[in-house]
Design an enzyme around this catalytic site. Structure first.
Site, PDB file in Angstrom:
ATOM      1  N   GLU A 240       0.811  -1.230   0.000  1.00 41.70           N
ATOM      2  CA  GLU A 240       0.000   0.000   0.000  1.00 41.70           C
ATOM      3  C   GLU A 240       0.837   1.269   0.000  1.00 41.70           C
ATOM      4  O   GLU A 240       0.478   2.260  -0.648  1.00 41.70           O
ATOM      5  CB  GLU A 240      -0.974  -0.002   1.188  1.00 41.70           C
ATOM      6  CG  GLU A 240      -2.230  -0.835   0.976  1.00 41.70           C
ATOM      7  CD  GLU A 240      -2.006  -2.329   1.196  1.00 41.70           C
ATOM      8  OE1 GLU A 240      -0.891  -2.715   1.604  1.00 41.70           O
ATOM      9  OE2 GLU A 240      -2.945  -3.113   0.948  1.00 41.70           O
TER      10      GLU A 240
ATOM     11  N   HIS B  97     -12.003  -4.743   8.262  1.00 41.59           N
ATOM     12  CA  HIS B  97     -12.358  -4.591   6.849  1.00 41.59           C
ATOM     13  C   HIS B  97     -13.639  -3.780   6.661  1.00 41.59           C
ATOM     14  O   HIS B  97     -14.242  -3.845   5.609  1.00 41.59           O
ATOM     15  CB  HIS B  97     -12.573  -5.961   6.193  1.00 41.59           C
ATOM     16  CG  HIS B  97     -11.320  -6.747   5.957  1.00 41.59           C
ATOM     17  ND1 HIS B  97     -10.508  -7.164   6.956  1.00 41.59           N
ATOM     18  CD2 HIS B  97     -10.749  -7.199   4.802  1.00 41.59           C
ATOM     19  CE1 HIS B  97      -9.480  -7.849   6.453  1.00 41.59           C
ATOM     20  NE2 HIS B  97      -9.593  -7.877   5.150  1.00 41.59           N
TER      21      HIS B  97
END
Lengths: 326, 329
Positions: B63, B132
């Site tokens: 990321e 999540h």
């Protein structure tokens, strides 16, 4: 005997850039010592030849990403001295209108795209500049510089892996000055050196003594040429010394006396001077370059001292494209 | 221009049209290319075939490298659309977002800018658990230099995405897993919804509900219910969460005299708190009741059995509106 691998024009170019870096550093410390200025400054004494060689390996429009200890890359790449000094003094005439400061010198006209104050954050960004060049085929190469300390942050690994995966036109230059902040190399990693890590990503690497121009310049130039030809990235580790502590005024007590002795004996500046003399440049020629740079510095520093500070309305500008309403 | 589109199609079309119009627009993220199926939620489906693997770059799970590359490419004048698959993963690349994407324009004195879009999805109600599901817009709203956008319907998703790509500043574009299947009338090619402009989704006179994204649909349902009780609700869909459209929000509350803020993100320190404070600062003497806030429970998002207890419910929202309307000074 001098190995004349570097042609005389290039050598003179590197010497001139090195002199700019060295004299800028000297001037910075002098002004700080005299109390004429009071800003954060991360000294680059001992790294001059690496920065100058790396910038001399690039074209004018190639990209550079450096760190808060980036004076060497910035001045060697050609950031105009007046705008550089004005920015360092927080003046409205600075490269960044006095809003970035010593740790964020930016000057896209000379390719200095980002100076980051966060260790290791420049590598992923440099990949993006190289990705843009790869997508558009503009032929530019990106150099990102960082210290040995930065090689331990996650972004280093992510960026190295991604750059090799895409064969990006980028050169990673690790300026290994043997200390991350106050922590010695051996106390922050067991890796034999930083260059060895490249193998893990399938990346080409070079490990050179950055106090010798005849080692560091050819290694970086070859890496730049390969990157430009589409042959992918290289990690070049250039060994050198941080001769003035982490930042101006910080102490040296954590450096063992034998390290300080070695660092003074291996100073890159007398080595470069000797190399130039062996290459048949004269003392007078070299002194003239120093005098010229000093003259430019006199003008730039005075102009920066005399320049106005930015207006408070600047706080509302450049946050977004549109100015924030008062 | 006929038929309907899903929110997924709206995003895909906006990206496709932008890529066709501008060679500097490209996508990067995990699994986004054809080889990986065009993205976990298929937003980039079919685009690799049209634009090639350089412009639809499938990345390693990195990321920081993804966002960093987007920042760098944007500095070079390109318009990258990077994807952080799920919003919680911004935790591993915050430095690139808040210290670099957000600040480089300012720190360079306007010499550089970062015209990138960071797409990310999230949402409570699909059983993804604590790492999540979070709506983290308030983290970014607290940072000067970022625009935060989310769509409540498919047509807006298309129009907002196109405007985000064309924006010269970094945009965090939040998607909600549950909303991907929402359908709208097809708004047609080159549809744009301006950033920074809220929509009055429903007009009313008694109380304003200020919300955005998935919960706009909840607000619409609650408004219908309350209509039967004789309470007329106005709904403001922010569309751009930050910097938000203060003018439209304040005009609505000035009209109704009452406001309820609603978001899926946890209530404390949420965007609702900022809007509530602003409304009180600007309209204190005109308010008929204090601003009510509705948001998620202040706990990590739980697994399936407790998810609906966690999420701000429609009955909670209806009660908040009733509290405001029945307030006695």
């Amino acid at each position: 005997m001098t190995d004349q691998a570097i042609d005389r024009d290039k050598l003179l170019d590197i010497y001139t850039r090195t002199t700019k870096v060295n004299r800028t550093d000297e001037r910075f410390r002098e002004l700080l010592m005299q109390g004429k200025i009071a800003v954060m400054y991360y000294c680059v004494r001992g790294q001059e030849v690496v920065s100058a060689s790396a910038m001399a390996a690039l074209n004018d429009d190639d990209y550079v990403v450096c760190t808060y200890r980036g004076q060497g890359e910035q001045t060697a790449k050609g950031v105009p001295m007046e705008a550089y000094w004005a920015e360092c003094l927080g003046k409205a005439t600075g490269t960044c209108k006095g809003k970035g400061g010593t740790m964020h010198i930016t000057h896209p006209e000379t390719g200095v795209m980002v100076t980051t104050g966060v260790v290791g954050s420049g590598l992923p960004i440099a990949n993006g500049l190289a990705m843009a060049s790869q997508n558009s085929g503009d032929g530019k190469v990106t150099i990102v510089t960082f210290g040995d300390g930065a090689a331990n942050i996650g972004g280093f690994h992510e960026a190295m892996n991604m750059a090799q995966l895409y064969k990006l036109p980028i050169v990673f230059v690790c300026i290994n000055n043997r200390y991350g902040e106050h922590t010695a190399y051996a106390d922050h990693t067991d890796s034999v050196n930083i260059a060895s890590r490249a193998e893990g990503y399938g990346m080409r690497s070079a490990h050179v003594d950055g106090t010798y121009v005849e080692q560091v310049y050819p290694a970086i130039q070859e890496a730049v040429d390969r990157a430009r030809a589409g042959d992918g990235p290289t990690l070049v580790e250039a060994m050198c010394y941080r001769m003035q502590g982490h930042f101006f005024g910080s102490d040296f007590s954590y450096m063992p006396p034998e390290h300080i002795e070695e660092m003074n004996a291996e100073d890159c500046m007398p080595k470069l001077r000797n190399y130039m003399l062996e290459a048949q440049f004269t003392e007078a020629e070299l002194d003239a370059i120093i005098a010229d740079v000093d003259g430019q510095l006199d003008v730039a520093v005075q102009a920066a001292l005399d320049a106005p500070f930015p207006d408070a309305s600047e706080l509302r500008k450049d946050v977004f494209e549109e100015e924030i309403a008062a | 221009m006929s038929g309907t589109i899903t929110l997924t199609q709206g995003l895909n079309q906006a990206i496709d049209e932008a890529m066709a119009a501008d060679d500097t627009v490209f996508c990067l993220g995990e699994d986004v290319a054809a080889k990986q199926g065009g993205g976990v939620f298929k937003i980039t489906s079919g685009l690799t075939e049209k634009y090639g693997e350089n412009r639809i770059r499938a990345t390693p799970i990195s990321e920081t490298a993804i966002v960093g590359a987007a920042v760098g490419a944007a500095l070079a004048g390109h318009r990258p659309i990077c994807e952080i698959m799920l919003m919680n993963f911004v935790g591993v690349c915050m430095d690139q977002i808040v210290n670099h994407a957000a600040k480089l324009r300012f720190m360079s004195g306007g010499q550089t800018n970062v015209p990138m879009v960071l797409r990310t999805t999230t949402g409570v109600g699909v059983g993804f658990g604590g790492q999540h599901s979070d709506m983290l817009e308030a983290w970014f709203a607290h940072v000067a230099g970022l625009k935060i956008v989310t769509a409540s319907n498919a047509a807006d998703a298309k129009g907002l995405m196109r405007s985000a790509i064309e924006c010269n500043d970094p945009v965090i574009f939040i998607e909600n897993v549950i909303s991907y299947g929402l359908t709208s009338d097809d708004p047609g090619k080159d549809h744009r919804v301006p950033l920074g402009k809220a929509a009055i989704t429903r007009e009313g006179t008694d109380c304003s509900i200020i919300t955005y994204g998935r919960t706009v649909m909840d607000a619409l349902e609650v408004a219908e219910t309350l209509e039967e009780e004789g309470i007329s609700v106005e709904i403001v869909d922010l569309r751009t969460i930050a910097p938000y459209d203060e003018e439209t929000v304040l005009a609505s509350v000035r009209k109704t005299g009452r406001a309820v803020t609603l978001h899926e993100a946890v209530k404390p320190y949420g965007t609702g708190a900022e809007m509530s404070a602003k409304i009180h600062e600007e309209l204190f003497n005109e308010l008929k009741a204090p601003v009510q806030r509705v948001g998620g429970s202040f706990s990590p998002v739980p697994f399936v059995a407790l998810e609906q207890d966690w999420i701000p419910s429609k009955s909670e929202l209806a009660d908040a509106v009733r509290t405001a309307v029945n307030w006695k000074k």
